[in-house]
Design an enzyme around this catalytic site. Sequence first.
Site, PDB file in Angstrom:
ATOM      1  N   SER A  60       5.935 -16.187  27.727  1.00  0.00           N
ATOM      2  CA  SER A  60       5.996 -15.354  26.519  1.00  0.00           C
ATOM      3  C   SER A  60       5.875 -16.261  25.296  1.00  0.00           C
ATOM      4  O   SER A  60       5.972 -17.493  25.406  1.00  0.00           O
ATOM      5  CB  SER A  60       7.330 -14.593  26.471  1.00  0.00           C
ATOM      6  OG  SER A  60       8.389 -15.510  26.237  1.00  0.00           O
TER       7      SER A  60
ATOM      8  N   ASP B  77       2.163 -13.863  27.943  1.00  0.00           N
ATOM      9  CA  ASP B  77       2.780 -12.540  28.063  1.00  0.00           C
ATOM     10  C   ASP B  77       3.094 -12.022  26.650  1.00  0.00           C
ATOM     11  O   ASP B  77       3.742 -12.727  25.857  1.00  0.00           O
ATOM     12  CB  ASP B  77       4.068 -12.716  28.888  1.00  0.00           C
ATOM     13  CG  ASP B  77       4.684 -11.410  29.329  1.00  0.00           C
ATOM     14  OD1 ASP B  77       3.941 -10.422  29.470  1.00  0.00           O
ATOM     15  OD2 ASP B  77       5.912 -11.392  29.548  1.00  0.00           O
TER      16      ASP B  77
HETATM   17  P1  13P Z   1      11.553  -6.971  33.117  1.00  0.00           P
HETATM   18  O1  13P Z   1      12.421  -7.140  31.891  1.00  0.00           O
HETATM   19  O2  13P Z   1      11.763  -5.639  33.731  1.00  0.00           O
HETATM   20  O3  13P Z   1      11.707  -8.070  34.078  1.00  0.00           O
HETATM   21  O4  13P Z   1      10.027  -6.987  32.612  1.00  0.00           O
HETATM   22  C1  13P Z   1       9.353  -8.208  32.403  1.00  0.00           C
HETATM   23  C2  13P Z   1       8.063  -8.042  31.713  1.00  0.00           C
HETATM   24  O5  13P Z   1       7.520  -6.969  31.573  1.00  0.00           O
HETATM   25  C3  13P Z   1       7.420  -9.257  31.197  1.00  0.00           C
HETATM   26  O6  13P Z   1       6.283  -8.973  30.454  1.00  0.00           O
HETATM   27  O1  G3H Z   2       8.496  -8.839  28.303  1.00  0.00           O
HETATM   28  C1  G3H Z   2       9.284  -9.711  27.954  1.00  0.00           C
HETATM   29  C2  G3H Z   2       9.571 -10.844  28.866  1.00  0.00           C
HETATM   30  O2  G3H Z   2      10.666 -10.561  29.673  1.00  0.00           O
HETATM   31  C3  G3H Z   2       9.724 -12.111  28.091  1.00  0.00           C
HETATM   32  O3  G3H Z   2      10.942 -12.137  27.411  1.00  0.00           O
HETATM   33  O4  G3H Z   2      10.311 -12.811  25.078  1.00  0.00           O
HETATM   34  O5  G3H Z   2      12.644 -13.115  25.942  1.00  0.00           O
HETATM   35  O6  G3H Z   2      10.778 -14.565  26.776  1.00  0.00           O
HETATM   36  P1  G3H Z   2      11.167 -13.216  26.226  1.00  0.00           P
HETATM   37 ZN    ZN Z   3       6.398  -7.077  29.414  1.00  0.00          ZN
END
Ligand code: 13P
Ligand code: G3H
Ligand code: ZN
Length: 334
Positions: A57, A96
């Site tokens: 992310s 992500d």
């Molecule tokens: P969860 O919080 O359900 O694990 O989802 C993760 C996610 O969508 C990362 O992009």
């Molecule tokens: O969709 C979100 C993921 O779980 C990433 O979370 O932004 O806290 O790293 P983060």
């Molecule tokens: Zn997500």
Amino acid sequence: MPTNYQSLGLTNTKDMLKNALEGSYAVPGFNFNNMEQLQAIVMACAETKSPVILQVSKGAREYANQNLLRHMAAGAVAYAKELTQNQGIPIALHLDHGDSLELCQSCVDQGFSSVMIDGSHLSYEDNIALTKQVVNYAHQHDVTVEGELGVLSGIEDEVEADKSVYTKPEDVVDFTQKTGVDSLAISIGTSHGANKFKPEQCERNQDGVLLPPPLRFDILEAIEQQIPNFPIVLHGSSSVPQGLVTTINNNGGDLRDAVGIPEDQLRKAAKLAVCKINIDSDGRLAMTAAIRKVFNNQPAEFDPRKYLGPARESLKELYIHKIKKVLNSENKAS
Ligand code: 13P
Ligand code: G3H
Ligand code: ZN
């Protein structure tokens, strides 16, 4: 000088998702921020011969450092080869929830093989315009792009939404054609984090355990009819295992009303057009439960290997379970 993802031994997600669609399974999108999480993912995927999408992310990239992450992904490829008698497994490095063209470009330049541009909080037109710009840049570098239509409730990096807005099946043909995305994340009732539903949205069984409302498979099926054989992505797909929640709470934690997506619903989605399933929170729970247990039972312990080691082992077990029993991506590495 931009880094080409192939020079890191990575693969983009094109064939991975195509194969998953044809084989009625889902490729894991597992998030990582540190070495132990990455080790656990690679160990689990190598042992089960599963392809994998390593997800970073925006926050993870800031936390871990972009240079380090790129080398960690290259290290993951080498480590997977070492664990599989040099055969290796397909590994993608994926941004992500990218939130800007600049961030996506920077990841492409740094060797990511796949990026997500999340314009789901923008107006429909602005989402298309931004997603298209990212696709134009990424495709010049053979990097695949995931877009998102519909809003998931919960926290998406720094953006928090109170309510989910389901994806409108009538928009998906237009969106995918105008943007040229390679895959589409949709909203059918999943959400991010460990509290996916408010207690008042759930029923309770006789033991008081929360039973969440079912996903909107009718919307998924309507989307599939509009864009047959198009790779669909499900975010927010942690199941929030209650055993982990109990371990956390029995060892000093305080997680209340934590509830996730039942595994049978994810299994069903993976058999349909969903060919990438994102899981982050379950890993966080597994890690936290293992660490809390060590801290509670061995308060004199201060060697990080003595608590991060068990955390890594518990993560590995969790990922193997997901691959074998939920996503069905075992032995799909070639
Ligand atoms: P969860 O919080 O359900 O694990 O989802 C993760 C996610 O969508 C990362 O992009
Ligand atoms: O969709 C979100 C993921 O779980 C990433 O979370 O932004 O806290 O790293 P983060
Ligand atoms: Zn997500």
